[in-house]
Enzyme design. Structure first.
Site, mmCIF file in Angstrom:
data_model
loop_
_atom_site.group_PDB
_atom_site.id
_atom_site.type_symbol
_atom_site.label_atom_id
_atom_site.label_comp_id
_atom_site.label_asym_id
_atom_site.label_seq_id
_atom_site.Cartn_x
_atom_site.Cartn_y
_atom_site.Cartn_z
ATOM 1 N N LYS A 1 -4.496 38.505 -31.202
ATOM 2 C CA LYS A 1 -5.447 39.527 -31.647
ATOM 3 C C LYS A 1 -5.923 39.306 -33.077
ATOM 4 O O LYS A 1 -7.020 39.743 -33.448
ATOM 5 C CB LYS A 1 -4.825 40.929 -31.509
ATOM 6 C CG LYS A 1 -5.834 42.053 -31.554
ATOM 7 C CD LYS A 1 -6.839 41.909 -30.430
ATOM 8 C CE LYS A 1 -7.889 43.016 -30.454
ATOM 9 N NZ LYS A 1 -8.891 42.823 -29.414
ATOM 10 N N SER B 1 -29.401 22.058 -31.059
ATOM 11 C CA SER B 1 -28.329 22.971 -30.682
ATOM 12 C C SER B 1 -28.855 24.065 -29.745
ATOM 13 O O SER B 1 -29.365 23.784 -28.679
ATOM 14 C CB SER B 1 -27.678 23.565 -31.934
ATOM 15 O OG SER B 1 -26.448 24.174 -31.623
#
Length: 289
Positions: A171, A119
């Site tokens: 949000k 990764s």
């Protein structure tokens, strides 16, 4: 009698000085033993540098600083990046990757996959001249993940509810007090997919792979070292010795001198280890807690 005092006064003065400054002299002696060169080689600037990238990638400021110092140091002719990391945050991984890319433009870089290069730690390594993987290492996991918990049921059971005031449709995205709405999941997928596209494109560019075949080398596949070599993620299999020999060959160094751990740092580690033993001996309850 006066004559004898004058005769032996230099000796008396010396003994007096030793007696009065004994602790200071011991301190100076300790400093000399710590910092005195062990051999003639210690007086020679090292021409090869080993830098370690170990553990989760979160704060890479120290590693990047070492890379940049090696880049600007004219004595350093090549760098060995030893990696043993499961990955980590995206931005820090890219910081290391681009620092290695800049370094490679000036001097050769060899990555040695000591245990795990996956990764983010693989991302950090892609621009090296060569990647040498320990035969027992794990390689790959080229993918991106974002996780979050839904604790709404637990909150209901203990009588907790959340209150929110927001501006902007997205949000509240990713908050754990409720199940995510489909439009929020789509928004997160947009970010994840964009990051994955960037990751795989950089890997393909750096390693000379076909981006159209990224499902073969990416898609979060986990490979053995040999399997990783078969799909083009590493160049060769070997141990630390092989990686060092590869760097010596690429750098053209005739008499390799590797950087050594600072003596003061080594002393501090010993002192820290000694302190840990003492705490374990006298405060076992603290360890159990």
């Amino acid at each position: 009698m006066q004559f004898l005092k004058k005769l032996f006064s230099p000796i008396t003065a010396t003994l007096g000085f030793i007696q009065n400054h004994f602790k200071a002299m011991i301190f100076v002696l300790i400093l000399f033993l710590i910092f005195a060169p062990e051999s003639e080689q210690d007086l020679t600037p090292n021409n090869l540098q080993q830098i370690n990238l170990v553990g989760p990638i979160i704060d890479v400021s120290e590693v990047v600083d070492q890379i940049e110092k090696a880049e600007s140091n004219n004595h350093i002719k090549g760098v060995l990046l030893v990696v043993d990391s499961p990955g980590g945050a995206v931005a820090p991984s890219i910081e290391v990757a681009y620092a290695i890319k800049r370094l490679r433009n000036k001097k050769p870089v060899v990555v040695y996959a000591k245990g795990t290069i996956a990764s983010g730690s693989y991302y950090a390594s892609i621009w090296a001249n060569e990647i040498v993987a320990n035969p027992g290492s794990m390689v790959g996991s080229i993918g991106v993940i974002m996780q979050g918990a839904d604790v709404s049921e637990l909150m209901n059971k203990i009588g907790i509810s959340s209150q929110t005031v927001k501006a902007g449709k997205y949000k509240q995205i990713g908050t754990p007090d409720r199940k995510w709405e489909p439009y929020e999941v789509n928004e997160l997928n947009k970010v994840i997919q964009g990051t994955y596209d960037m990751f795989t494109k950089d890997v393909a560019d750096a390693r000379g792979l076909d981006i159209k075949k990224r499902d073969q080398f990416a898609n979060a596949h986990i490979f053995t070292a040999q399997q990783a070599k078969d799909v083009g993620l590493v160049d060769s299999l070997g141990v630390s010795h092989n990686a060092k020999m590869k760097l010596i060959l690429l750098s053209g160094v005739q008499n390799p001198v590797w950087n050594k751990e600072d003596k003061f740092d080594r002393l501090m580690k010993k002192l820290t280890a000694s302190t840990a033993v003492t705490l374990h001996t006298y405060f076992p309850a603290m360890i159990l807690k």
